[in-house]
Design an enzyme around this catalytic site. Structure first.
Site, PDB file in Angstrom:
ATOM      1  N   SER A 325       0.837  -1.210   0.000  1.00  0.00           N
ATOM      2  CA  SER A 325       0.000   0.000   0.000  1.00  0.00           C
ATOM      3  C   SER A 325       0.868   1.254   0.000  1.00  0.00           C
ATOM      4  O   SER A 325       0.606   2.214  -0.732  1.00  0.00           O
ATOM      5  CB  SER A 325      -0.880   0.027   1.253  1.00  0.00           C
ATOM      6  N   ARG A 329       1.537   4.237  -3.032  1.00  0.00           N
ATOM      7  CA  ARG A 329       1.289   5.652  -2.726  1.00  0.00           C
ATOM      8  C   ARG A 329       2.545   6.498  -2.904  1.00  0.00           C
ATOM      9  O   ARG A 329       2.473   7.669  -3.293  1.00  0.00           O
ATOM     10  CB  ARG A 329       0.726   5.783  -1.309  1.00  0.00           C
ATOM     11  N   GLY A 397      -6.117  -3.895  -7.449  1.00  0.00           N
ATOM     12  CA  GLY A 397      -7.278  -3.038  -7.219  1.00  0.00           C
ATOM     13  C   GLY A 397      -6.857  -1.684  -6.671  1.00  0.00           C
ATOM     14  O   GLY A 397      -7.410  -0.655  -7.037  1.00  0.00           O
ATOM     15  N   SER A 469     -13.476   1.486   3.152  1.00  0.00           N
ATOM     16  CA  SER A 469     -12.490   1.087   2.138  1.00  0.00           C
ATOM     17  C   SER A 469     -11.426   2.168   1.977  1.00  0.00           C
ATOM     18  O   SER A 469     -11.728   3.305   1.599  1.00  0.00           O
ATOM     19  CB  SER A 469     -13.183   0.851   0.795  1.00  0.00           C
ATOM     20  N   GLN A 471      -9.212   2.147  -0.266  1.00  0.00           N
ATOM     21  CA  GLN A 471      -9.018   2.436  -1.696  1.00  0.00           C
ATOM     22  C   GLN A 471      -9.990   3.514  -2.153  1.00  0.00           C
ATOM     23  O   GLN A 471      -9.614   4.442  -2.872  1.00  0.00           O
ATOM     24  CB  GLN A 471      -9.199   1.159  -2.514  1.00  0.00           C
ATOM     25  N   ASP A 617      -6.831  -7.820   4.739  1.00  0.00           N
ATOM     26  CA  ASP A 617      -6.065  -8.685   3.824  1.00  0.00           C
ATOM     27  C   ASP A 617      -5.525  -9.933   4.511  1.00  0.00           C
ATOM     28  O   ASP A 617      -4.936 -10.792   3.864  1.00  0.00           O
ATOM     29  CB  ASP A 617      -4.891  -7.897   3.231  1.00  0.00           C
ATOM     30  N   ARG A 689      -2.674 -14.323  -1.872  1.00  0.00           N
ATOM     31  CA  ARG A 689      -2.801 -14.571  -0.426  1.00  0.00           C
ATOM     32  C   ARG A 689      -3.382 -15.955  -0.133  1.00  0.00           C
ATOM     33  O   ARG A 689      -3.091 -16.546   0.906  1.00  0.00           O
ATOM     34  CB  ARG A 689      -3.623 -13.465   0.240  1.00  0.00           C
TER      35      ARG A 689
END
Ligand code: S3P
Length: 739
Positions: A325, A329, A397, A469, A471, A617, A689
């Site tokens: 993540s 970013r 995603g 979320s 995202q 996750d 995963r």
């Protein structure tokens, strides 16, 4: 700084590369003012006659007039000319070159004034041909070819931007890497093959039977020796300039030849066959991965199977790769910041690499990754360029949703697509609020990718997210940076806040209070230094592994323990696990700690609702812990798991059933009854995963486990198999075959 189309571009040397650059620029923009100098009058006359250049000048005249000066001479000459050019060039001029060896130019640049060094951007188009001279120049030479920029640490990002834009105009794919790495890579991939071609032709030429040999030489010889027709002057310069690197690879190559010589002399037919078969496989794979696909996204399509023997325990200390993540970013914010963002600990997994490739495609120069180090030459908030193709976000995603937020605010059109799994995932959750902000965004049927985005001007909104979320939140915050007024995103429960933290690190004002996050449009971002912690989502597999396998005690170093990510620690502790945090510290606005996990019998729990977004996750790994625990574990309110890289409730329930574990599925969760685990063959559904979760299950299984379709483990955890085997898992990877 002048816009590229208004700049006067001066080309020093109108050979194959300089001539092709001039022809390409002329074709791309008939109005661009191009001037050139060359010792060869004939080349200059031809270029004037065919309308490629406006004027043929002396070197000093050219330097006085040009806004961008390209040294397109052989490397040693370029190095020699650099000081002369720098001393006559006008104050703002950007200097660049095309040499295939960069060390020499960098050395020459050390003597330049600081101000000039800021504007000298070394570059190397990896396009050439065995032909040479202006007569062989082509306006298409660089289309679809790679150009490597090797910016100096002190380079002005604006100068880098201009040189990038120039090559991009010719249809090139512009990459960037450190100078030393460049010379090392080129020594192996380009310089050595040229040397071998010269050598083989020379050996044959000295043979007394040479006429006969050349007469009967067939395709193989022509293919192999093509490079020996390259420009002699240039290549002698290259070998001398890159001497040390070339001698290193040459030593390796000589050793390999000696080995082959021995195998041939002793008639080792089988050994030779095996070696050739291995080499053929490597070369075939390399050709499919690097030459037949348009983006790194396709690499994961190769079949990979994991084979696990039952049992084992874990010990020692390890550091898993960087946080996915945060890596995404860092690229996104670094790209639109002003200045150069330096990142360390970057995750070199396919998902983050696809994000990186997307920004390169939009005109951003990104050096690396090289051992986790990345430098992003920010283009500023309005500096992105329209992508020339659909941006392929692979399996990610996060990448698709965050980029969608950013792209809706640009003044160009774009399209985002993904792999089979991503193209089935819901995008209305971002398309709808973005439309409320004024965005033009279309999805395919049922709100799925590809996303077609048209540039629009946005207005800030208040948006209440139906599910927590990160995202969706991040997508809207990125769009909000460009919107008129303020954007407020209300979250039903806290979810990962890396975007908010990192935006603050880039100097933006982001407030978070009362269950909502707020940004105002119009803010600019200032480049930052980012240290990416190890990914707690990757560490989670090892936490569960150590918790469930007797005699285990494992240390995981430098793990990101942001409070919005530690659901896995909270839940494992609630199940009775022994987890100790030490060396707790903060790096670049993110909490980090070393995590020690030891085996202790676990018991089932009811998972508290507020922990779900904090462990979103980690459920595949947690379900394995639940399967090994005493009693039942129940999860409800987690319908989101059905729309991840796979339907994780269904995928885990099916896999657990194969291992003989009792489960009950709900629309929004699962009940798992802990017990004995058997073996069997499991389909990971191409979900990284799921593949890693069943790998750790083997620690407690009574028989072997085979897991199919594991290639996507590379999206988040490159090197998983090696690290896991080193820690004590009995794991082996099989590539190719029927998986
Ligand atoms: C992520 C957010 C989560 C998570 C994903 C990464 C992020 O997705 O599952 O792996 O980096 O923002 P949702 O926002 O859909 O919950």
């Amino acid at each position: 700084m002048k816009a590229l189309h208004d700049s006067v571009i001066g080309i020093v040397g109108l050979g194959l590369i300089g001539g092709s650059l001039a022809r390409g620029l002329r074709k791309a923009n008939p109005k661009q003012r191009l001037i050139a100098c060359d010792a060869n009058e004939e080349s200059l006359a031809s270029a004037r006659q065919d309308g490629t250049i406006a004027e043929a000048l002396s070197l000093s005249e050219l330097c006085v007039q040009a806004d961008i000066i390209v040294l397109a001479t052989p490397p040693i000459i370029s190095a020699e000319l650099l000081h002369e050019v720098a001393s006559v060039a006008q104050g703002e001029a950007i200097l660049t070159d095309v040499a295939s060896v960069k060390g020499l130019l960098a050395e020459a640049a050390t003597g330049l004034d600081e101000a000039v060094r800021r504007r000298f951007v070394p570059a190397h188009p990896i396009a050439g041909s065995e032909r040479s001279g202006y007569a062989a120049a082509s306006d298409r030479l660089f289309a679809g070819r790679k150009v490597i920029l090797t910016p100096l640490p002190e380079n002005d990002p604006q100068a880098v931007y201009q040189v990038h834009a120039m090559w991009r105009l010719l249809g090139a794919e512009v990459l960037a890497m450190g100078l030393e790495r460049h010379d090392q890579v080129l020594a192996a991939t380009s310089h050595l093959p040229h040397l071998l071609a010269y050598a083989i032709v020379d050996v044959l030429a000295q043979d007394t039977q040479r006429d006969d040999i050349f007469r009967y030489a067939a395709g193989g010889f022509a293919d192999f020796s093509r490079l020996a027709s390259s420009d002699a002057r240039m290549w002698s310069d290259i070998f001398v300039s890159n001497r040390d690197r070339i001698l290193e690879v040459l030593a390796d190559y000589s050793a390999e030849l000696a080995r082959l010589q021995k195998l041939i002399a002793t008639g080792q037919r089988e050994e030779l066959r095996q070696l050739f078969a291995r080499v053929k496989e490597t070369r075939d794979r390399f050709m499919t991965e690097h030459f037949h696909t348009s983006s790194p996204a396709a690499a994961a399509e190769e079949s990979v199977t994991f084979h696990l023997e039952p049992g084992g325990s874990l010990s020692g200390s390890l550091r898993v790769p960087g946080d996915k993540s945060i890596s995404h970013r860092a690229i996104i914010l670094g790209a639109i910041a002003d200045g150069v963002t330096r990142v360390s600990g970057f995750l070199e997994g396919e998902d983050a690499l696809n994000t990186l490739a997307a920004f390169r495609e939009m005109g951003v120069t990104i050096v690396g990754p090289d051992a986790g180090e990345v430098s992003i030459y920010g283009v500023g908030k309005e500096g992105l360029k329209a992508p020339r193709t659909t941006l392929n976000m692979g399996n990610s995603g996060t990448a698709m949703r965050l980029l969608a937020g950013l792209l809706t605010a640009q003044d160009f059109d774009s399209e985002l697509s993904g792999d089979e799994s991503l193209n089935k995932r819901p995008m209305s959750r971002i398309a709808e609020p973005l439309r409320q902000m004024g965005a033009c965004i279309d999805t395919a049927a049922k709100g799925r990718p590809p996303l077609r985005i048209g540039g629009a001007s946005l207005k800030g909104i208040d948006y209440v997210m139906p599910v927590a979320s990160a995202q969706v939140k991040s997508c809207l915050l990125l769009a909000g940076l460009y919107a008129n007024g303020r954007t407020r995103v209300f979250e039903p429960a806290p979810c990962r806040d890396h975007t908010e933290r990192m935006l603050r690190g880039f100097g933006c004002e982001v407030t978070a209070a009362g269950g909502h996050i707020e940004v105002s449009g119009g803010q600019r971002l200032t480049a930052a230094t980012i240290e990416v912690p190890a990914d707690i989502s990757s560490a989670a597999f090892f936490m569960v592994a150590a918790a469930i396998s007797p005699q285990s005690s494992l240390q995981l170093r430098h793990v990101g323990v942001n409070p919005t990510r530690i659901g896995i620690i909270n839940l494992l502790r609630a199940m009775g696990a022994s987890i100790e945090l030490s060396n707790e510290r903060e790096v670049g606005g993110e909490a980090v700690a070393d995590v020690q996990v030891s085996h202790r019998p676990l018991h089932g729990i009811e998972i508290p609702a507020e922990q779900i977004p904090l462990a979103i996750d980690e459920f595949p790994a947690l379900f394995i812990a639940a399967a090994c625990a005493r009693g039942e574990t129940v999860l409800r309110g987690a319908a989101e798991l059905r729309v991840k890289e796979s339907d994780r409730i269904e995928a885990m329930a099916s896999g657990l059933a194969i291992l003989g574990v009792e489960t009950e599925m709900y629309d929004d969760g699962i009940r798992i009854v802990g017990g004995e685990l058997g073996g069997g063959t499991i389909d990971s559904r191409g979900d990284h995963r799921i593949a890693m979760a069943f790998s750790i299950a083997a620690l407690r299984a009574s028989a072997a486990i085979t897991i199919r379709r594991c290639a996507n483990v590379a999206t988040s955890f490159p090197g998983f198999v090696t690290l896991a085997a080193g820690a004590g898992l009995r794991i082996r990877e099989e590539r190719g075959g029927d998986s």
